[in-house]
Scaffold this motif. Structure first.
Motif: not given
Lengths: 358, 398
Positions: A46, A50, A53-54, A57-58, A61-64, B333-335, B338-339, B393-394, B396-397
């Motif tokens: 994880e 992360n 991916l973090s 995400l910034l 985000p749509k490509l996560l 759906n998001l850990d 991660l956020i 912003k995030i 959207k994911g």
């Protein structure tokens, strides 16, 4: 897969940098659990995902989900490539130990070869050919079969090799047989330049005085030539050699087949071209026959004898002898490098230098 | 229309308090529930101890030691006054943190007068684990009571008879408060029980909730109320007098013979073996003074802004039942880790996971990992705007 891939990458980096060793240790802890089918109880996977991916995400985000999948795919590729690399490296080491070359199919491509040699194992489909012909499974099957054979052949490296156990029918010796001397046996292809080099080295030493040298003529097969053999006249010459041994001149001081070999490996034609080169590159089948017939006449055979020998070339008897010789080389000696020479309890492949022969 | 008071609060929340001027604008700490930032007067008080009178307390005759003794005594008084409790009824002892304080108390209580231990569902492990241990140690029944959405303990008096009741006054998950604390204490005492309060999340935000509450013991952490790292126990003298002595050390005894010792009469020494963290204790006094001078309206306004902002985010599920300085949420759906990592990359520090409340969050509510925003007086409205903006912003994911 991410844990395992991270362990591979961090493990390699850790060799050179101590600061990554703790991370590599964590990755190993996770990897050890995964490969023993236990759940990974740390957050290592994880954390690794992360950290990447973090940022995604910034920024996007749509490509996560795409990035998440990409990490898994890349990790899988790293793991597969690593496993494949380990297998290839292991197979190469086994081949190097057993056959003297890391790539028996193409010895010249292996820079770790113990010595220069002609590959005898050139009958299998290559990876590129397998892809073009949709025969990837066949290729993979061959790959693992060869690997298995290499491992199975490891004990043969520790056995005592006696040339007498592998002598062909109608065996002849370079010099007159002397029962007080041990026997040496060479597996040669008349067209193989490495065989020529070994022969020259043998002649430059006392080897022929110390051993009764015999040979097996073994034309190397190939899937990429018209006649199915790597050197275009090797099969013809081998048949001549066996026919000569069957139809030997009793009054000759030296075996005629050895005279033929001697000339091919040691002498040049009237244009100054070595006979081996001429047979391999210049002479077609008929010209080669004519040349060999001429030599036989020169060595004492009558024209009738020559005709008899020529008629014998494609006889069942010679075919059987050739098959028997092939069986000795491929299934008993199990060599994939030509020349191979058995003497003094050992089997050695490739061109041996003079020090090795003395 | 905004009231004048609220307008002032909003105005105050837009600029950072001068006492937190050392905090960089690019770094936003929203983990005050773990430990608050320290205002400059608190840091100064700690430094002053180290620089001006760095001495051992309670055992020396020289000047610096006397200063320390006086200041420590002052802090004990300040602590009691802060929650409107009387010095003649209560004693203040210092320890490592809330968890240590609760364990120390439960290990020292004579179990014979009680037949059960009672706690609630939304407890931090400091309460949950120590009550499990207490129950096992004395083979006592352990009851877990529910908490209402407003934070009050739901109980029947028969459930709290002859019991050791250990509950939090404020949840570290969603800020729910034990608003019926006085009723609980009254009913408990009427039924032969004692009440121990975990006030770790209360002292920095809602200390008035504990005013004259009558609880038998209150444990809290100074580091969650703008002071240095320190545990504090407020214990009713009647309870303190009944405790077994589990730890003994210097500072607790008046005499030691070959095979025995004599304890000091001073009750505050009973749970303080060895040297204490005098600098931290003294800085707690500074923190209490500082807290008294700063009203919580600005913090409440920030809490509301944060709650409203997060509520607007699609697919973010807030588990709070109302506005609080502590807000927890999750996505389907998001850990959460991660956020939290993403927020951290943007300079916003929040907690993720289960915040030491495994039973309630995992076993009972079956929540995925949570994201926790917990704010304090060091935060500003621009901190909240930035955090909410990044979350939007995030999202959207999500």
């Amino acid at each position: 897969m991410v844990c395992i891939a991270a362990f591979i990458v961090l493990g390699i980096i850790s060799i050179f940098s101590a600061k990554y060793r703790k991370l590599a240790g964590e990755a190993w802890s996770c990897t050890a659990k995964r490969i023993t089918l236990r759940p990974c109880d740390s957050t290592f996977k994880e954390d690794v995902k992360n950290s990447i991916l973090s940022k995604v995400l910034l920024k996007a985000p749509k490509l996560l989900k795409v990035a998440d999948a990409a990490i898994e795919i890349i990790a899988a590729i790293i793991v597969i490539l690593t496993i494949w690399s380990v297998l290839v490296a292991t197979k190469s080491l086994v081949n190097l130990y057993v056959y003297g070359t890391c790539n028996p199919s193409n010895a010249s491509s292996c820079s770790l070869n113990a010595s220069e040699a002609c590959s005898a194992n050139t009958g299998e489909i290559t990876f590129t050919q397998s892809v073009a012909q949709f025969k990837e499974l066949e290729w993979a099957g061959n790959w693992f079969k060869d690997f298995g054979e290499g491992i199975a052949a490891i004990p043969s490296q520790w056995q005592y090799w006696s040339a007498k156990n592998y002598l062909p029918q109608n065996v002849t010796y370079y010099n007159k047989y002397d029962s007080t001397k041990p026997t040496a046996l060479e597996v040669i292809d008349p067209g193989c330049s490495s065989c020529k080099k070994l022969f020259v080295n043998i002649k430059d030493t006392d080897f022929l005085k110390k051993y009764n040298l015999a040979y097996i003529a073994y034309p190397i097969k190939s899937v990429s030539t018209d006649n199915g053999y790597r050197f275009k006249n090797s099969l013809l010459i081998a048949k001549y050699l066996e026919s000569i041994r069957v139809y030997a001149l009793t009054d000759s001081k030296k075996a005629i087949d050895w005279k033929v070999i001697d000339r091919i490996y040691s002498e040049k034609n009237s244009d100054g071209i070595p006979w081996q080169t001429a047979f391999d590159e210049l002479l077609d089948n008929q010209q080669a026959k004519n040349t060999l017939n001429k030599w036989l006449s020169e060595f004492g055979y009558t024209s009738n004898d020559v005709t008899t020998i020529e008629e014998m070339l494609n006889s069942q008897k010679i075919t059987n002898i050739m098959n028997s010789n092939r069986d000795i080389v491929e299934n008993k000696i199990k060599t994939v490098q030509i020349p191979t020479i058995i003497y003094n309890g050992h089997k050695r492949s490739g061109v041996l230098n003079k020090d090795q022969l003395n | 229309m905004f009231s004048k008071e609220r307008e002032n609060a909003i105005d105050k929340s837009s600029t950072r308090l001068e006492d937190f001027s050392y905090i960089r604008d690019s770094e936003i700490n929203m983990d005050a529930a773990c430990q608050t930032m320290r205002p400059i007067p608190v840091i100064d008080a700690l430094n002053e101890y180290y620089k001006e009178f760095n001495a051992c307390g309670e055992r020396v005759q020289y000047k610096w030691g006397k200063i320390v003794d006086q200041k420590v005594r002052d802090v004990r008084s300040k602590v009691l006054k802060f929650v409107d409790l009387l010095e003649k009824e209560y004693t203040v002892s210092f320890t490592l943190n809330t968890t240590y304080g609760l364990n120390l108390l439960l290990n020292s209580i004579e179990a014979s007068p009680y037949n059960k231990v009672v706690t609630s569902e939304i407890e931090h492990n400091s309460v949950f684990l120590s009550t499990i241990h207490f129950s096992k140690k004395y083979n006592l029944e352990r009851t877990i009571l529910n908490r209402d959405v407003d934070g009050s303990l739901i109980y029947d008096t028969s459930e709290i008879k002859n019991a050791v009741i250990v509950v939090n006054a404020t949840s570290n998950i969603d800020g729910r408060r034990l608003i019926n604390i006085k009723d609980i204490v009254k009913d408990a005492h009427h039924n032969g029980s004692i009440v121990i309060i975990d006030a770790a999340q209360t002292m920095g935000h809602f200390h008035h909730l504990l005013d004259n509450c009558g609880a038998d013991a209150i444990c809290f952490s100074a580091h969650k109320m703008y002071a240095s790292s320190l545990g504090v126990m407020i214990i009713k003298n009647t309870l303190l007098d009944s405790l077994k002595v589990e730890f003994v050390g210097g500072g607790m005894v008046s005499n030691v013979t070959k095979n025995d010792y004599v304890l000091l009469d001073e009750r505050e020494t009973r749970l303080e073996p060895g040297l204490q963290a005098y600098g931290e204790i003294i800085s707690l006094g500074a923190a209490i003074d500082w807290l008294r001078d700063h009203d919580k309206n600005a913090e409440l306004e920030l809490s509301k802004t944060l709650y409203d902002g997060l509520s607007e985010i699609n697919n973010l599920h807030i588990i709070n039942h109302g506005v609080s300085p502590v807000i927890s949420a999750y996505t389907d759906n998001l850990d959460a880790n991660l956020i939290a990592t993403s927020l951290s990359n943007s300079g916003v520090m929040v907690r993720s996971g289960y915040f030491c409340c495994h039973y309630y969050l995992i076993e009972k509510m079956k929540y995925p990992k949570l994201l926790r925003f917990s704010i304090g007086l060091h935060n500003t409205s621009s901190d909240i705007d930035k955090a909410v903006g990044i979350m939007k912003k995030i999202s959207k994911g999500f």
